[in-house]
Design a protein around this motif. Structure first.
Motif, PDB file in Angstrom:
ATOM      1  N   ASP A 138     -10.113   6.428  -4.587  1.00 51.11           N
ATOM      2  CA  ASP A 138      -8.789   6.119  -5.150  1.00 51.11           C
ATOM      3  C   ASP A 138      -8.153   7.266  -5.913  1.00 51.11           C
ATOM      4  N   ASP A 182     -11.078   1.555   2.470  1.00 46.42           N
ATOM      5  CA  ASP A 182     -10.215   1.561   1.298  1.00 46.42           C
ATOM      6  C   ASP A 182      -9.405   2.854   1.240  1.00 46.42           C
ATOM      7  N   PHE A 188      -6.455   2.646   3.547  1.00 47.52           N
ATOM      8  CA  PHE A 188      -5.597   1.481   3.340  1.00 47.52           C
ATOM      9  C   PHE A 188      -4.121   1.884   3.302  1.00 47.52           C
ATOM     10  N   VAL A 189      -3.300   1.228   4.116  1.00 48.88           N
ATOM     11  CA  VAL A 189      -1.849   1.467   4.099  1.00 48.88           C
ATOM     12  C   VAL A 189      -1.093   0.141   3.972  1.00 48.88           C
ATOM     13  N   GLY A 190      -1.768  -0.923   3.656  1.00 50.50           N
ATOM     14  CA  GLY A 190      -1.144  -2.228   3.568  1.00 50.50           C
ATOM     15  C   GLY A 190      -1.564  -3.113   4.728  1.00 50.50           C
ATOM     16  N   ASP A 241      -0.386  -2.330  -8.681  1.00 51.81           N
ATOM     17  CA  ASP A 241      -0.491  -1.809  -7.320  1.00 51.81           C
ATOM     18  C   ASP A 241       0.862  -1.337  -6.795  1.00 51.81           C
ATOM     19  N   ASP A 289       2.543   2.372  -5.430  1.00 49.41           N
ATOM     20  CA  ASP A 289       3.015   2.345  -4.036  1.00 49.41           C
ATOM     21  C   ASP A 289       1.981   1.729  -3.106  1.00 49.41           C
ATOM     22  N   ARG A 290       1.355   0.661  -3.572  1.00 49.63           N
ATOM     23  CA  ARG A 290       0.329  -0.030  -2.794  1.00 49.63           C
ATOM     24  C   ARG A 290       0.713  -1.503  -2.712  1.00 49.63           C
ATOM     25  N   THR A 295      -0.182  -5.175  -1.370  1.00 50.82           N
ATOM     26  CA  THR A 295      -1.377  -5.890  -0.908  1.00 50.82           C
ATOM     27  C   THR A 295      -1.065  -7.275  -0.350  1.00 50.82           C
TER      28      THR A 295
END
Length: 323
Positions: free
Chosen positions: A79, A139, A142-144, A200, A204-205, A207
């Motif tokens: 992360d 993880d 991860f892009v959504g 999040d 810019d994450r 979920t």
């Protein structure tokens, strides 16, 4: 001959030295390695640390803390910092951990040395630590989520393997236990995603699956700007209902857990229950700041389960002494 000896207090039931002794960690350097992980877990997640120290039998405490520290450190590598640097840092970390778990190299890291020792004492930990390393890049990549199926794939690739690193120390890692853990982590991960939405989105994450947003007529911008509308409230209520339903299915894990470890498992589920109930009452305010379980209720829960854990421990000791 001297009949009098100075009084020395016995080690408290949950003292750190007692836990290391019970776990048969006798080498001074190795004890220092475990102590470093104890401090690391206490720093990054105080409530989890307190729960382990109060509720887990002493002989498992060092191993559970090391497994927790391993998960957290791996997650941090994935992360933190620029993407290219994270990928390389993970590659170096994965190589070091696998070499130490295989016994082919002496680890430089106190965490890896302690993890390798715990894996020798609990071979299931080695298997599940390696399985977590196999899929942890999910993880990083991860892009959504486009669909609910994407979310479910993420659970299988990342969330469940991460949970099993610790769960394998608390319950026999049978197919039944894994299925119960899968239901539990579905609920717990959904809950975390809802309560961490503000944090999040700031990073810019996103979920929440895009198809779920579309179903409720909510946009990413609505969530990012904390719009309190009937649509956003309905979306949050839906996500929390899904979380609570999965948590309910995950309660089967309790019956599959040895009695001495049930206070810890019961507390994990109950903390999520407290969080879900409070989050439901909070509504769209969840979009403005991260949210956790109410502190007074969480402390009362820990105290209640600590008493239950002590009672189980006393019964176990009486059984051993009378056997």
């Amino acid at each position: 001959m001297t009949l009098w000896k100075p009084w020395k207090p016995s080690k408290p039931w949950n003292s750190w030295d007692r836990a290391l002794d019970a776990a048969r960690v006798t080498d001074p350097a190795l004890r220092a390695d475990y102590t470093a992980q104890r401090r690391a877990v206490a720093r990054f997640k105080r409530e989890a640390y307190l729960a382990v120290r109060l509720l887990v039998p002493p002989e498992l405490v060092p191993h559970v803390l090391v497994a927790t520290a391993f998960m957290h450190h791996t997650d941090n590598l994935l992360d933190s910092g620029p993407l290219a640097g994270r990928r390389e840092a993970y590659r170096v970390w994965e190589h070091a951990v696998r070499a130490a778990l295989a016994g082919s190299a002496r680890a430089d890291s106190p965490l890896v040395r302690a993890l390798a020792h715990s894996a020798d004492a609990h071979p299931a930990l080695r298997e599940h630590a390696e399985a977590f390393l196999d899929t942890a890049l999910a993880d990083l990549d991860f892009v959504g989520f486009r669909t609910e199926a994407d979310y479910q794939a993420y659970l299988d690739a990342y969330s469940l393997p991460a949970l099993m690193v610790v769960a394998c120390l608390l319950a026999p890692p049978t197919a039944e236990v894994r299925a119960a853990c899968r239901a539990y982590i579905d609920g717990s991960q959904r809950l975390d995603f809802v309560t961490d939405l503000a944090e999040d989105l700031a990073a810019d994450r996103l979920t929440v699956p895009l198809d779920t947003l579309k179903e409720f007529g909510v946009t990413r911008e609505d969530l990012a700007t904390a719009q309190d509308t009937p649509a956003t409230r309905a979306l949050l209520a839906h996500l929390l209902t899904l979380a609570r339903t999965s948590l309910d299915r995950g309660r089967t894990l309790l019956a599959l857990t040895p009695p001495a470890n049930r206070p810890m498992v019961r507390t994990l589920i109950a903390l999520d229950d407290l969080t879900a109930a409070a989050a439901t009452a909070k509504g769209a305010a969840l979009l403005r700041a991260p949210f956790g379980p109410p502190l007074p209720a969480a402390l009362a829960l820990l105290l209640r389960e600590y008493r239950a854990a002590r009672a189980v421990g006393r019964r176990g000791r009486r059984g051993v002494s009378s056997g």
